[in-house]
Scaffold this motif. Structure first.
Motif, PDB file in Angstrom:
ATOM      1  N   ASN A 226      -3.536  -6.696  74.891  1.00 58.75           N
ATOM      2  CA  ASN A 226      -2.902  -6.882  73.393  1.00 58.75           C
ATOM      3  C   ASN A 226      -3.995  -6.560  72.365  1.00 58.75           C
ATOM      4  O   ASN A 226      -4.043  -7.037  71.339  1.00 58.75           O
ATOM      5  CB  ASN A 226      -2.549  -8.314  73.378  1.00 58.75           C
ATOM      6  CG  ASN A 226      -1.638  -8.779  74.174  1.00 58.75           C
ATOM      7  OD1 ASN A 226      -0.595  -7.963  74.587  1.00 58.75           O
ATOM      8  ND2 ASN A 226      -1.490  -9.855  74.863  1.00 58.75           N
TER       9      ASN A 226
ATOM     10  N   SER B   5       0.800   0.603  70.183  1.00 56.63           N
ATOM     11  CA  SER B   5       1.066   0.332  68.816  1.00 56.63           C
ATOM     12  C   SER B   5       0.234  -0.401  68.221  1.00 56.63           C
ATOM     13  O   SER B   5       0.218  -0.976  66.876  1.00 56.63           O
ATOM     14  CB  SER B   5       2.542  -0.473  68.797  1.00 56.63           C
ATOM     15  OG  SER B   5       2.272  -1.760  69.493  1.00 56.63           O
ATOM     16  N   GLY B   6      -1.093  -0.147  68.497  1.00 58.65           N
ATOM     17  CA  GLY B   6      -2.569  -1.008  68.080  1.00 58.65           C
ATOM     18  C   GLY B   6      -2.918  -0.338  66.862  1.00 58.65           C
ATOM     19  O   GLY B   6      -2.553   0.899  66.512  1.00 58.65           O
ATOM     20  N   SER B   7      -3.537  -1.275  66.006  1.00 57.65           N
ATOM     21  CA  SER B   7      -4.207  -0.708  64.710  1.00 57.65           C
ATOM     22  C   SER B   7      -5.219   0.301  64.940  1.00 57.65           C
ATOM     23  O   SER B   7      -5.562   1.255  63.986  1.00 57.65           O
ATOM     24  CB  SER B   7      -4.503  -1.793  63.918  1.00 57.65           C
ATOM     25  OG  SER B   7      -5.694  -2.431  64.680  1.00 57.65           O
ATOM     26  N   GLY B   8      -5.882   0.265  66.074  1.00 55.86           N
ATOM     27  CA  GLY B   8      -7.142   1.394  66.251  1.00 55.86           C
ATOM     28  C   GLY B   8      -6.675   2.894  66.073  1.00 55.86           C
ATOM     29  O   GLY B   8      -7.248   3.477  65.650  1.00 55.86           O
ATOM     30  N   TRP B   9      -5.416   3.147  66.467  1.00 62.39           N
ATOM     31  CA  TRP B   9      -5.014   4.478  66.316  1.00 62.39           C
ATOM     32  C   TRP B   9      -5.038   5.017  64.755  1.00 62.39           C
ATOM     33  O   TRP B   9      -4.878   6.124  64.711  1.00 62.39           O
ATOM     34  CB  TRP B   9      -3.814   4.711  67.229  1.00 62.39           C
ATOM     35  CG  TRP B   9      -3.817   4.128  68.562  1.00 62.39           C
ATOM     36  CD1 TRP B   9      -3.398   3.348  69.102  1.00 62.39           C
ATOM     37  CD2 TRP B   9      -4.574   4.981  69.645  1.00 62.39           C
ATOM     38  NE1 TRP B   9      -3.535   3.225  70.514  1.00 62.39           N
ATOM     39  CE2 TRP B   9      -4.491   4.102  70.995  1.00 62.39           C
ATOM     40  CE3 TRP B   9      -5.384   6.009  69.770  1.00 62.39           C
ATOM     41  CZ2 TRP B   9      -4.987   4.484  71.851  1.00 62.39           C
ATOM     42  CZ3 TRP B   9      -6.029   6.446  70.792  1.00 62.39           C
ATOM     43  CH2 TRP B   9      -5.733   5.633  71.982  1.00 62.39           C
ATOM     44  N   ASN B  10      -4.922   4.134  64.089  1.00 62.32           N
ATOM     45  CA  ASN B  10      -4.553   4.444  62.499  1.00 62.32           C
ATOM     46  C   ASN B  10      -5.729   5.189  62.115  1.00 62.32           C
ATOM     47  O   ASN B  10      -5.818   5.997  61.125  1.00 62.32           O
ATOM     48  CB  ASN B  10      -4.149   3.236  61.757  1.00 62.32           C
ATOM     49  CG  ASN B  10      -2.817   2.765  62.107  1.00 62.32           C
ATOM     50  OD1 ASN B  10      -1.917   3.342  62.423  1.00 62.32           O
ATOM     51  ND2 ASN B  10      -2.812   1.336  61.795  1.00 62.32           N
ATOM     52  N   CYS B  11      -6.993   4.985  62.541  1.00 60.77           N
ATOM     53  CA  CYS B  11      -8.233   5.235  62.195  1.00 60.77           C
ATOM     54  C   CYS B  11      -8.558   6.827  62.677  1.00 60.77           C
ATOM     55  O   CYS B  11      -9.804   7.437  62.242  1.00 60.77           O
ATOM     56  CB  CYS B  11      -9.372   4.459  62.327  1.00 60.77           C
ATOM     57  SG  CYS B  11      -9.685   4.100  63.975  1.00 60.77           S
TER      58      CYS B  11
ATOM     59  N   SER C 296      -5.053  10.761  68.646  1.00 60.42           N
ATOM     60  CA  SER C 296      -4.485   9.763  69.104  1.00 60.42           C
ATOM     61  C   SER C 296      -3.232  10.201  70.071  1.00 60.42           C
ATOM     62  O   SER C 296      -3.064   9.536  70.985  1.00 60.42           O
ATOM     63  CB  SER C 296      -3.606   9.006  67.845  1.00 60.42           C
ATOM     64  OG  SER C 296      -4.760   8.551  66.850  1.00 60.42           O
TER      65      SER C 296
ATOM     66  N   ALA D 116      -6.567  -3.665  70.223  1.00 62.84           N
ATOM     67  CA  ALA D 116      -6.131  -2.626  69.136  1.00 62.84           C
ATOM     68  C   ALA D 116      -6.200  -1.262  69.583  1.00 62.84           C
ATOM     69  O   ALA D 116      -5.456  -0.538  68.774  1.00 62.84           O
ATOM     70  CB  ALA D 116      -7.490  -2.689  68.185  1.00 62.84           C
ATOM     71  N   TRP D 117      -6.143  -1.225  70.863  1.00 64.74           N
ATOM     72  CA  TRP D 117      -5.814   0.386  71.324  1.00 64.74           C
ATOM     73  C   TRP D 117      -4.544   0.327  72.042  1.00 64.74           C
ATOM     74  O   TRP D 117      -4.207   1.340  72.806  1.00 64.74           O
ATOM     75  CB  TRP D 117      -6.941   0.753  71.990  1.00 64.74           C
ATOM     76  CG  TRP D 117      -8.288   0.892  70.984  1.00 64.74           C
ATOM     77  CD1 TRP D 117      -9.106  -0.082  70.716  1.00 64.74           C
ATOM     78  CD2 TRP D 117      -8.385   1.879  69.863  1.00 64.74           C
ATOM     79  NE1 TRP D 117      -9.949   0.302  69.634  1.00 64.74           N
ATOM     80  CE2 TRP D 117      -9.569   1.584  69.451  1.00 64.74           C
ATOM     81  CE3 TRP D 117      -7.921   3.052  69.422  1.00 64.74           C
ATOM     82  CZ2 TRP D 117     -10.149   2.193  68.256  1.00 64.74           C
ATOM     83  CZ3 TRP D 117      -8.337   3.969  68.725  1.00 64.74           C
ATOM     84  CH2 TRP D 117      -9.693   3.572  68.086  1.00 64.74           C
TER      85      TRP D 117
ATOM     86  N   THR E 176     -13.841   8.690  63.909  1.00 62.10           N
ATOM     87  CA  THR E 176     -12.706   8.404  63.259  1.00 62.10           C
ATOM     88  C   THR E 176     -12.553   9.266  61.931  1.00 62.10           C
ATOM     89  O   THR E 176     -13.258  10.009  61.658  1.00 62.10           O
ATOM     90  CB  THR E 176     -13.024   6.768  62.872  1.00 62.10           C
ATOM     91  OG1 THR E 176     -14.140   6.822  61.864  1.00 62.10           O
ATOM     92  CG2 THR E 176     -13.377   6.009  64.041  1.00 62.10           C
TER      93      THR E 176
END
Length: 687
Positions: free
Chosen positions: A305, A311-317, A323, A307-308, A284
């Motif tokens: 559904n 459009s999940g939030s996991g990719w933001n890190c 990504s 985090a990955w 990360t």
């Protein structure tokens, strides 16, 4: 639950609408009322003009007999709704495999065979396995030699079995109703599914099953199941699959499944299997390491559904380029999860051992090639060799095998029970709770003891702790023992949990160094007659209500007559022969046998039999005039308890005890009697 199915959710015919949205309707025949109208005149010219020349499989007919077995699954809703079409009647340009291999992966229809389709994905990773299962060079649509027939090979009960089918496939509204490829014009999956259904008896027999069984049938290899939840529930005793090397991550086939309704992604369904396509470690932006797994859903949609998701939030890190790279690898029906999600949402993984192009298994634990392999067949026969589990006094009657290990190394043992097609086809009670095939299996186990080559006491050995074994008896088609064995001789005992449970089995050994597997050969009474012998005969009677206590299964066992036996000489090898003969008419024989107990010093008169374990047994009890055991007993005092199997059976008997002596016999006598009815407890290696 041990078996997988998609929880009946695909029974709706909405799948037809979905496939029409995918463009399948552009490939189907223009005339829905005629199943034999070709879509293209040009293609028709390339095809044979003699439709009668096309192969029609009479053994697996294009009718309901091939679809259904007992109409207890949701497939029964297809009665009178299925039309059987050949691929050229379904689309314009059928092929076996698409040019883009990613379009060749299976996509599930309304048949609950996700377990089979996950195993089919394994074939796309190993071309030599694919060529073995689906031999190359077969004539396809548009070729001169095409005759509407395809050949497949499946590994069953120790050998490859050929299955031939025609290419008439079950359809609803001119669309395949069961499995297909992601590219609708590719038909290798639908044809393989039909051939496997023929092998199993019907399409309905494919509703619910084990991924590990399909992996073995499509590879001839070995697969293990590991729990992700409770260590005590797993077959291997592990709570999570071990750390695999990078090479083994790529080479092993891994599937995951859900036994319960998922909390975060309920659409996944209960008893559903998915394929693990890839796992990778990424860092990360904060420098933490995250393990991601790419999962393929045979339904052909992501249904996730976490985090990955895209459009999940996991990719933001993650770094945006990382990504984009990972998201670019996903195909239709694939999604990413991190290891924490994986542990929380999935209950079990199946890991298939990789198979090299030289057809050697590769250890999933060490990566070593198991270059030496052997297999041997056996059977549990009621009244002879179906001794049941170690809780039964008849356990020693189970089939026994020698394993000679010349050099220490890694060893993989597997016990596979046969499940015949006829048994499957005749089954009339098929549960739909995810355990469809469980009732067709016995609970089985495999135990291993290290023993001396020449001399050992069977009962003492079996009462000791095995050096390796399955954790418990389980209702599985195959159980696996992975271990490291030093050089020497080992006794292998496969067993069912229930006494008297019949069946055939295959015992397999894969090892890094030479190992030799053979059935235990027993030494008959005539073969063990060397030296000087002294015989003593004792007469007695079982009397109902007093001395007819029955076998060890009954609390009255200790009431049986007691015959003292004193051993003073042990030259090595067999030194005692005990023969029990009942004096009953041939048409009224009781089941007889006996146990030998070593008595504690000075307690011959007060010994309580129920507190002792026999050192030698002549079991299972046999409806025979005479039974006999030869064994080696060290110098000590013993008690022989002859018994009938059931208590309160009155009869007279004679026990003849022959002992080896160190002096010339003066009044020796040897009673060979009838053919020995029970197996000996002195065994020799037969290689």
């Amino acid at each position: 639950m041990a078996f997988l199915n998609p929880a009946f959710m695909l029974m709706s015919f909405h799948f037809v609408q979905e496939r029409e949205r995918e463009g399948v309707s552009t490939c189907v025949c223009a005339c829905a009322n005629s199943a034999h109208v070709l879509c293209s005149d040009l293609f028709a010219m390339e095809m044979t003009t003699d439709e009668d020349a096309l192969f029609e499989d009479l053994d697996f007919a294009a009718d309901d007999s091939s679809l259904f077995s007992d109409y207890t699954t949701p497939l029964s809703g297809l009665i009178n709704n299925v039309t059987w079409l050949r691929p050229q009647e379904i689309c314009r340009s059928p092929c076996l495999f698409p040019d883009d291999i990613t379009e060749a992966y299976p996509k599930q229809g309304i048949l609950g065979d996700c377990w089979l389709l996950c195993a089919c994905s394994m074939l796309l990773k190993s071309h030599h396995l694919l060529d073995q299962v689906m031999p190359p060079g077969q004539h396809v649509w548009g070729e001169k030699g095409y005759r509407g027939q395809f050949r497949f090979q499946f590994w069953r009960n120790g050998r490859w079995t050929e299955v031939r089918v025609d290419d008439r496939l079950p359809c609803v509204k001119n669309t395949l109703c069961f499995s297909r490829c992601h590219q609708p014009s590719a038909f290798w999956v639908a044809l393989l599914e039909k051939a496997y259904a023929k092998l199993c008896g019907s399409y309905e027999h494919l509703w619910a099953g084990q991924v590990c069984e399909a992996v073995v049938d499509l590879s001839g290899g070995v697969a293990e199941r590991w729990s992700l939840t409770h260590a005590e529930d797993t077959l291997s005793g592990r709570s999570l699959f071990p750390e695999l090397s990078n090479e083994m991550r790529k080479r092993s086939y891994i599937s995951c499944c859900v036994h319960r309704a998922l909390s975060g992604s309920s659409e996944q369904g209960q008893f559903h299997a998915l394929s693990v396509m890839e796992w990778t470690d990424v860092k990360t932006s904060a420098g933490d390491q995250v393990r991601l797994l790419r999962i393929r859903n045979p339904w052909g949609r992501k249904a996730w559904n976490g985090a990955w998701t895209e459009s999940g939030s996991g990719w933001n890190c993650l770094d945006p380029s990382c990504s984009a790279d990972l998201l670019g690898r996903t195909q239709e029906g694939e999604f990413w999860v991190d290891e924490m999600e994986f542990r929380q949402e999935f209950d079990e993984v199946t890991v298939g051992y990789p198979i090299s192009e030289d057809w050697h298994l590769q250890s999933i634990y060490t990566g070593s090639l198991l270059t030496h392999s052997q297999q041997i067949s056996g059977a549990w026969v009621k009244g002879q060799s179906a001794g049941g589990c170690r809780n039964n006094s008849s356990y020693s009657s189970n089939p026994k095998f020698w394993l000679k290990v010349r050099e220490g190394g890694e060893v993989l043992l597997s016990l596979l029970q046969h499940r015949s097609v006829s048994t499957m086809c005749n089954s009339k009670q098929r549960p739909t709770d995810g355990s469809t095939k469980q009732h067709l299996c016995q609970a089985i186990a495999l135990h291993v003891w290290k023993v001396d080559k020449k001399h050992y006491n069977l009962m003492q050995t079996l009462n000791s702790t095995p050096c390796a074994s399955t954790r418990t008896h389980v209702y599985e088609r195959e159980v696996v023992v992975h271990t490291h064995l030093s050089s020497g001789f080992y006794l292998l005992v496969p067993s069912t949990f229930l006494q008297g449970a019949e069946g055939q089995f295959l015992l397999r050994v894969h090892s890094t160094h030479p190992a030799y597997l053979s059935a235990v050969k027993v030494c008959t009474q005539q073969e063990c007659t060397g030296g000087e012998w002294e015989a003593v005969t004792v007469c007695g009677r079982w009397t109902a209500g007093s001395t007819a206590g029955g076998s060890r299964n009954f609390s009255s066992h200790g009431q049986n007559p007691r015959v003292p036996l004193n051993i003073t000489y042990d030259p090595g090898g067999t030194n005692v022969k005990i023969t029990l003969r009942q004096h009953s008419p041939e048409n009224a024989l009781h089941a007889i046998g006996f146990h030998v107990y070593k008595i504690p010093d000075g307690k011959a008169d007060s010994v309580v039999i129920s507190t002792l374990c026999p050192v030698v047994s002549c079991v299972p009890h046999a409806h025979s005039q005479e039974v006999c055991v030869q064994c080696r007993l060290p110098p000590a005092g013993y008690i022989i308890l002859p018994s009938t199997y059931q208590p309160d059976c009155s009869a007279e008997y004679t026990i003849t005890i022959s002992r080896r002596i160190h002096r010339k016999a003066i009044n020796s006598q040897e009673c060979l009697g009838r053919t020995v009815q029970e197996i000996s407890h002195v065994s020799v290696m037969g290689l």
